[in-house]
Each structure stands twice: as C-alpha cells, then as structure tokens.
Design an enzyme around this catalytic site. Structure first.
Site, mmCIF file in Angstrom:
data_model
loop_
_atom_site.group_PDB
_atom_site.id
_atom_site.type_symbol
_atom_site.label_atom_id
_atom_site.label_comp_id
_atom_site.label_asym_id
_atom_site.label_seq_id
_atom_site.Cartn_x
_atom_site.Cartn_y
_atom_site.Cartn_z
ATOM 1 N N CYS A 1 2.902 46.817 86.323
ATOM 2 C CA CYS A 1 3.319 47.397 85.051
ATOM 3 C C CYS A 1 4.689 46.810 84.751
ATOM 4 O O CYS A 1 5.553 46.743 85.640
ATOM 5 C CB CYS A 1 3.400 48.919 85.141
ATOM 6 S SG CYS A 1 4.122 49.665 83.662
ATOM 7 N N THR A 2 4.841 46.396 83.498
ATOM 8 C CA THR A 2 6.077 45.696 83.106
ATOM 9 C C THR A 2 7.337 46.531 83.290
ATOM 10 O O THR A 2 8.420 45.985 83.438
ATOM 11 C CB THR A 2 5.958 45.300 81.628
ATOM 12 O OG1 THR A 2 5.598 46.484 80.884
ATOM 13 C CG2 THR A 2 4.902 44.237 81.426
ATOM 14 N N HIS A 3 7.205 47.867 83.233
ATOM 15 C CA HIS A 3 8.393 48.734 83.337
ATOM 16 C C HIS A 3 8.910 48.884 84.770
ATOM 17 O O HIS A 3 10.080 49.133 84.993
ATOM 18 C CB HIS A 3 8.060 50.145 82.857
ATOM 19 C CG HIS A 3 8.017 50.309 81.375
ATOM 20 N ND1 HIS A 3 7.164 49.591 80.584
ATOM 21 C CD2 HIS A 3 8.722 51.116 80.547
ATOM 22 C CE1 HIS A 3 7.342 49.964 79.319
ATOM 23 N NE2 HIS A 3 8.282 50.891 79.276
ATOM 24 N N TYR B 1 0.946 52.561 75.673
ATOM 25 C CA TYR B 1 -0.481 52.254 75.635
ATOM 26 C C TYR B 1 -1.202 52.815 76.874
ATOM 27 O O TYR B 1 -2.427 52.912 76.886
ATOM 28 C CB TYR B 1 -0.701 50.734 75.646
ATOM 29 C CG TYR B 1 -0.489 49.991 74.337
ATOM 30 C CD1 TYR B 1 0.118 50.583 73.235
ATOM 31 C CD2 TYR B 1 -0.905 48.676 74.214
ATOM 32 C CE1 TYR B 1 0.304 49.867 72.053
ATOM 33 C CE2 TYR B 1 -0.741 47.962 73.036
ATOM 34 C CZ TYR B 1 -0.128 48.558 71.956
ATOM 35 O OH TYR B 1 0.037 47.839 70.805
ATOM 36 N N GLY B 2 -0.425 53.105 77.920
ATOM 37 C CA GLY B 2 -0.963 53.367 79.261
ATOM 38 C C GLY B 2 -2.084 54.377 79.354
ATOM 39 O O GLY B 2 -2.976 54.238 80.175
ATOM 40 N N GLU C 1 11.450 55.093 80.114
ATOM 41 C CA GLU C 1 11.696 55.074 78.662
ATOM 42 C C GLU C 1 12.743 56.115 78.268
ATOM 43 O O GLU C 1 13.446 55.943 77.284
ATOM 44 C CB GLU C 1 10.392 55.357 77.915
ATOM 45 C CG GLU C 1 9.354 54.297 78.168
ATOM 46 C CD GLU C 1 9.015 53.471 76.942
ATOM 47 O OE1 GLU C 1 8.939 54.051 75.856
ATOM 48 O OE2 GLU C 1 8.823 52.247 77.087
ATOM 49 N N CYS D 1 1.771 42.639 78.890
ATOM 50 C CA CYS D 1 1.543 44.077 79.072
ATOM 51 C C CYS D 1 0.289 44.198 79.909
ATOM 52 O O CYS D 1 -0.762 43.647 79.544
ATOM 53 C CB CYS D 1 1.344 44.741 77.709
ATOM 54 S SG CYS D 1 0.823 46.467 77.791
ATOM 55 N N ASN D 2 0.405 44.882 81.025
ATOM 56 C CA ASN D 2 -0.759 44.986 81.917
ATOM 57 C C ASN D 2 -1.887 45.781 81.281
ATOM 58 O O ASN D 2 -3.060 45.431 81.416
ATOM 59 C CB ASN D 2 -0.346 45.633 83.236
ATOM 60 C CG ASN D 2 0.407 44.664 84.113
ATOM 61 O OD1 ASN D 2 -0.199 43.895 84.844
ATOM 62 N ND2 ASN D 2 1.734 44.656 84.022
ATOM 63 N N THR D 3 -1.533 46.866 80.593
ATOM 64 C CA THR D 3 -2.563 47.715 80.001
ATOM 65 C C THR D 3 -3.345 46.937 78.943
ATOM 66 O O THR D 3 -4.582 46.963 78.916
ATOM 67 C CB THR D 3 -1.922 48.976 79.381
ATOM 68 O OG1 THR D 3 -1.073 49.586 80.364
ATOM 69 C CG2 THR D 3 -2.967 49.963 78.936
ATOM 70 N N ASP E 1 4.275 43.028 74.043
ATOM 71 C CA ASP E 1 4.147 44.202 74.915
ATOM 72 C C ASP E 1 4.013 45.440 74.036
ATOM 73 O O ASP E 1 4.361 45.415 72.845
ATOM 74 C CB ASP E 1 5.362 44.350 75.842
ATOM 75 C CG ASP E 1 5.188 45.510 76.814
ATOM 76 O OD1 ASP E 1 4.129 45.589 77.460
ATOM 77 O OD2 ASP E 1 6.090 46.368 76.897
ATOM 78 N N SER E 2 3.554 46.523 74.651
ATOM 79 C CA SER E 2 3.487 47.786 73.931
ATOM 80 C C SER E 2 4.893 48.267 73.557
ATOM 81 O O SER E 2 5.040 49.087 72.656
ATOM 82 C CB SER E 2 2.804 48.837 74.807
ATOM 83 O OG SER E 2 3.475 48.928 76.051
#
Ligand code: DGL
Length: 273
Positions: free
Chosen positions: A190-192, A40-41, A156, A71-73, A8-9
C-alpha cells in the site's frame, strides 16, 4: 508536453513518484491524486474501476503516452480490465502499468524461508492479486496476506507518528505472525504504509525485513523504458512536474510534503461525478 502520468487515489502514490523522480529525474511528470473520492481501499470493484478509468481518460487527454497506476487498490481492482478491454478501444497507442506485477516479479528473491507477508488495504487483499502474481513468478513462495484497514486513516489524519498508531501497527502484525511465524519478509503493498516504517520495524520479530515498493517500481519503469524505445522517445524531457488533486489544493499541498519529501503546489481537477 507528453509527460508520464502517475495516478493514485490520493497522496500515497507520491511515495512511489518520489522514488521514480529520483531514479528518472529528466522526464516530465503529471501526478493526479483522486482525493475527492479517496480512500479507494474499501470500495467495490465496480467503483474503483469506474473512478480509475475516468482518471486514465483524463491523463490521455492531458497528453500522457504512459501512465503508472501507483495505487495498489486500483492496480488490483481495475488495471487488468483497463489494459485488456478499454485501452484497445479508447487509446490503443497508450500504455498503463501498475505496481503489483513489478513487485511480484522480485519479492521472492528477498525471502530465505520462502514465506512472505503482504500488508495492504481490504480491497488489495480481497482481490487476491498479490498471491496470484507472486506465485506466477515464485510458485513455491507462501504468501500470507493481512488487511490493515486502520493504517490509511491514521496516516491521512496525521496520526502516524502518534502513540495511538502503535496499537494498530502492533495489532495487525501480531495477527499475521501468529498465523505465519516463518515469514521473514514483509511487503508494504500500500502506497501509504512507508510512512509507518519506523513503527512497523519496532513491532516486527527480529530478522524480518520490510520491503517498500517505490524503488522496485522505479527500477521496473527504467527497465520498461529501456526495453521500449518507441515509448521512451514519445515522453517529453523538460523536467516539468505538475500535481493535480480532485479535492482541496491547500490540503493536498500540506499533506504532500510527508509523502513526496518536498513541497508541491497542486492544481484542482473537477471530475465528472
Ligand atoms: N493508495 C491506496 C493503495 O495503495 C491506499 C489508499 C486508499 O485506500 O485509497 O492501496
């Protein structure tokens, strides 16, 4: 060691890894968060591709036969090129899988109105990958996308439980439902975003369900390994889990608990750029 790599980023992929580790606990795993260059988004295709490829090469050097881009991005902007152009040249015996396809394969089964809302980073939304992939499997499903660029920074910075976060959660959801009131299923692409689950539920219209990706990706990986015994037999099974970050390890470890559900102790990786 020949672990499954999970990339992931930053921290977000730990929500996916958490579900994978619960579903498939016996395998060895190697996690890399590119925190030094995250998020990365909002980055360009070229940059996300360059960073992701560099990380894939590291996983291959570390002996991973299979890597999950959690990571989706990166899945949206880099995966296809890596799978189709780079892998045959640099590592023809390795596989790299993403999170968009497995999610697209099932999300149409959740909706009754035939209208799905996809929430992701600017990069994921602008790539159009979800719309394309979902409609490949469910041509009649309407896909309404919404970029939520403030959500990752809120998470974050540890503000995801604060009252301040409510404003931005409500803002993007209101905008989405004003444009498409018939949506009955929301996909957290999105992973977050699973960390905002309680607040998202608070601002959704009644009867709308929220789908997070972790378990979908874990189920899909279990199915992939079942269908590919030649790959499954190459992965070692001693229950090892190693975590690497390209930034400060203490910071990674402090954040990781909220995403992974247990304490981790990471190691530092220095990338070439
Ligand atoms: N992991 C990213 C994703 O799933 C979100 C964080 C970032 O922008 O790097 O899209």
């Amino acid at each position: 060691m020949h672990p499954i790599g999970i990339f992931d980023s930053g921290y977000g992929g730990l929500t996916v890894f958490r579900a994978i580790a619960a579903r498939l606990p016996g395998y060895d795993y190697l996690y890399l968060g590119d925190n030094g260059r995250a998020p990365y988004g909002n980055r360009s295709f070229e940059t996300v591709y360059h960073y992701t490829l560099e990380c894939m090469e590291w996983f291959f050097k570390m002996g991973c036969p299979l890597v999950i881009v959690a990571c989706n991005t990166a899945s949206a902007k880099a995966l296809r090129t890596i799978q189709q152009r780079d892998l045959p040249l640099i590592a023809p015996d390795r596989r790299v899988l993403g999170v968009i396809r497995p999610t697209a394969e099932v999300i149409g089964n959740y909706t009754h109105t035939g209208s799905v809302g996809v929430l992701g980073t600017k990069g994921t939304v602008s790539s159009g990958s979800y719309k394309l992939e979902i409609n490949r499997f469910f041509p009649d499903v309407q896909v309404h996308q919404m970029a939520c660029p403030m959500w990752v920074p809120l998470i974050e910075n540890g503000e995801y439980l604060s009252d301040g976060a409510d404003y931005f959660v409500q803002k993007y959801l209101d905008k989405l439902f004003t444009a498409a009131p018939d949506i009955d299923t929301i996909l957290l692409a999105c992973t977050h975003y699973p960390l905002l689950m309680d607040k998202i539920k608070k601002y959704l219209p009644a009867g709308v369900q929220v789908v997070a990706q972790g378990e979908i990706v874990a189920d899909s990986l279990a199915d992939y390994l079942h269908r590919h015994p030649e790959m499954e037999s190459r992965i070692t099974r001693q229950g090892n889990r190693r975590f690497y970050t390209t930034d400060d390890t203490t910071d990674f470890d402090n954040h990781a608990t909220a995403f992974f559900g247990q304490r981790v102790r990471s190691e530092r990786l220095t990338t070439g750029s």
